[in-house]
Design an enzyme around this catalytic site. Structure first.
Site, PDB file in Angstrom:
ATOM      1  N   GLN A 115       0.827  -1.203   0.000  1.00 15.52           N
ATOM      2  CA  GLN A 115       0.000   0.000   0.000  1.00 15.52           C
ATOM      3  C   GLN A 115       0.868   1.262   0.000  1.00 15.52           C
ATOM      4  OE1 GLN A 115      -3.678  -0.607   2.748  1.00 15.52           O
ATOM      5  NE2 GLN A 115      -2.126  -2.014   3.551  1.00 15.52           N
ATOM      6  N   HIS A 148      -1.471   1.400  -4.262  1.00 18.13           N
ATOM      7  CA  HIS A 148      -1.778   2.827  -4.115  1.00 18.13           C
ATOM      8  C   HIS A 148      -0.951   3.706  -5.038  1.00 18.13           C
ATOM      9  CE1 HIS A 148      -3.738   2.369   0.143  1.00 18.13           C
ATOM     10  NE2 HIS A 148      -4.458   1.870  -0.823  1.00 18.13           N
ATOM     11  N   CYS A 156      -1.095  12.605 -16.707  1.00 15.41           N
ATOM     12  CA  CYS A 156      -1.568  13.861 -17.292  1.00 15.41           C
ATOM     13  C   CYS A 156      -3.086  13.901 -17.250  1.00 15.41           C
ATOM     14  CB  CYS A 156      -1.069  13.981 -18.733  1.00 15.41           C
ATOM     15  SG  CYS A 156      -1.709  15.437 -19.585  1.00 15.41           S
ATOM     16  N   CYS A 195       2.717  17.997 -18.649  1.00 11.61           N
ATOM     17  CA  CYS A 195       3.014  16.935 -19.599  1.00 11.61           C
ATOM     18  C   CYS A 195       3.991  17.444 -20.659  1.00 11.61           C
ATOM     19  CB  CYS A 195       1.711  16.477 -20.245  1.00 11.61           C
ATOM     20  SG  CYS A 195       1.822  15.025 -21.286  1.00 11.61           S
ATOM     21  N   CYS A 209       1.692  16.906 -24.156  1.00  9.80           N
ATOM     22  CA  CYS A 209       0.585  17.780 -24.564  1.00  9.80           C
ATOM     23  C   CYS A 209       0.515  19.077 -23.773  1.00  9.80           C
ATOM     24  CB  CYS A 209      -0.736  17.020 -24.458  1.00  9.80           C
ATOM     25  SG  CYS A 209      -1.322  16.804 -22.760  1.00  9.80           S
ATOM     26  N   THR A 245       0.758  -2.760   8.888  1.00 10.33           N
ATOM     27  CA  THR A 245      -0.490  -2.052   8.594  1.00 10.33           C
ATOM     28  C   THR A 245      -1.538  -2.398   9.641  1.00 10.33           C
ATOM     29  OG1 THR A 245      -2.280  -1.730   7.002  1.00 10.33           O
ATOM     30  CG2 THR A 245      -1.171  -3.869   6.967  1.00 10.33           C
ATOM     31  N   ASN A 270       3.557  -6.483  13.261  1.00 10.51           N
ATOM     32  CA  ASN A 270       3.232  -5.084  13.497  1.00 10.51           C
ATOM     33  C   ASN A 270       3.970  -4.576  14.731  1.00 10.51           C
ATOM     34  OD1 ASN A 270       1.857  -3.024  12.225  1.00 10.51           O
ATOM     35  ND2 ASN A 270      -0.173  -3.911  12.564  1.00 10.51           N
ATOM     36  N   GLU A 272       2.704  -2.817  17.169  1.00 12.99           N
ATOM     37  CA  GLU A 272       1.859  -2.973  18.349  1.00 12.99           C
ATOM     38  C   GLU A 272       0.514  -3.539  17.945  1.00 12.99           C
ATOM     39  OE1 GLU A 272       1.888   0.970  19.811  1.00 12.99           O
ATOM     40  OE2 GLU A 272       0.657   1.788  18.211  1.00 12.99           O
ATOM     41  N   CYS A 288       9.199  -4.041  12.373  1.00 14.30           N
ATOM     42  CA  CYS A 288       9.205  -5.085  11.347  1.00 14.30           C
ATOM     43  C   CYS A 288      10.583  -5.276  10.712  1.00 14.30           C
ATOM     44  CB  CYS A 288       8.153  -4.811  10.278  1.00 14.30           C
ATOM     45  SG  CYS A 288       8.341  -3.271   9.390  1.00 14.30           S
TER      46      CYS A 288
END
Length: 300
Positions: A115, A148, A156, A195, A209, A245, A270, A272, A288
């Protein structure tokens, strides 16, 4: 039943799994100097996410959004993959897979869903390229989904061309922007990344463009990348490994429930406890960058 923290029991499950999926979040990159979103000092603790992570806000304030992401991009470009990135990347190596995951179907690397848009997982893969054939490198990249998007890709708004670039700044007007002053000035739209680059000469060609660029990052309200492939893979996943995560944001928040409902196992790495632990069969707490290499016994 409370999740297990038995290293050997986890490695036994890993060794017997035919299909493995890894889901990573912001915690994976903390040791590389990239802040999380909701943790201590997280980005959304000091900023309203709807002000920096929606297409609507970009239309309202492209100058402010570009200044924010320019600073995030600078931080990501300076960062280096940490031990957890490298340990996960090493799972694409046939020698490592044969030792840790001898039962994998089709002898393919685990599907790795990140992610994070910092590209550190991709760079970790690239660091192992001299230990893979060209076909293995291609397969490793195909098995990495940056769900993500990427901070180093732009799209563009006019011709929809997607470009990958690591040059910085993306336009002269962003050159002097730092985190301390980001958003304090208004940069005219025609001076923002466009662009064809800063030297655009008036052409109207695809990819050149002159249209306004935006970061090719999946914002709130947009569909994450690779969802079709992810859904197909989760139907057959024996083991889902969740790294860094809290599993609060959908659709990723539902992956563990999907795997669990089909009889698969869930292992969570993780810092926690979090709400995402409710489906965990294994739970390994701590940074980690320490737990992942140690428990996976990965070599890189």
């Amino acid at each position: 039943m409370a999740p297990s923290s038995d290293h050997k029991a986890f490695r036994d499950i890993l060794a017997s799994a035919r299909r493995v999926v890894i889901l990573a979040g912001a915690g994976l990159s903390v040791a590389s100097g990239i802040p999380t979103y909701r943790g201590q000092n997280g980005l959304w603790k000091t900023r309203n996410s709807t002000s920096f992570a929606t297409p609507e806000q970009f239309r309202e304030d492209p100058s402010g959004i570009w200044q924010f992401y320019h600073c995030v991009r600078e931080r990501c470009l300076k960062a280096q993959p940490n031990a957890a990135h490298l340990a996960i990347a090493s799972l694409v190596l046939p020698s490592v897979r044969s030792r840790l995951m001898p039962s994998l179907a089709e002898n393919r690397p685990p599907l790795f869903i990140t992610q994070n848009f910092d590209e550190l997982s991709l760079r970790a893969l690239d660091s192992l390229s001299d230990r893979m054939t060209s076909a293995e490198q291609k397969l490793a990249r195909e098995r990495l989904i940056e769900t993500h998007g990427s901070i180093n890709r732009t799209v563009c708004l006019q011709c929809k061309h997607i470009n990958h670039i690591i040059d910085t700044p993306l336009c002269p007007a962003l050159g002097g922007i730092t985190e301390a002053i980001a958003g304090e000035q208004v940069i005219p739209v025609d001076q923002l990344p466009r662009c064809g680059g800063a030297k655009w000469n008036g052409a109207n060609r695809y990819g050149r463009c002159g249209g306004l660029l935006r970061p090719a990052i999946v914002w709130f309200g947009e569909v994450p990348e690779g969802m079709g492939e992810i859904a197909k893979e989760l139907n057959w996943t024996d083991l889902l490994i969740v790294v860094g995560t809290s599993s609060l944001v959908h659709p990723a928040a539902g992956f563990a429930r999907t795997v669990k409902s089909r009889g698969g196992k869930i292992a969570v790495f993780n810092l926690e406890r979090s709400e995402g632990d409710e489906n965990a069969d294994f739970l390994f707490l701590g940074p980690c960058e320490d737990t992942v290499p140690s428990i996976l016994e990965a070599t890189y």
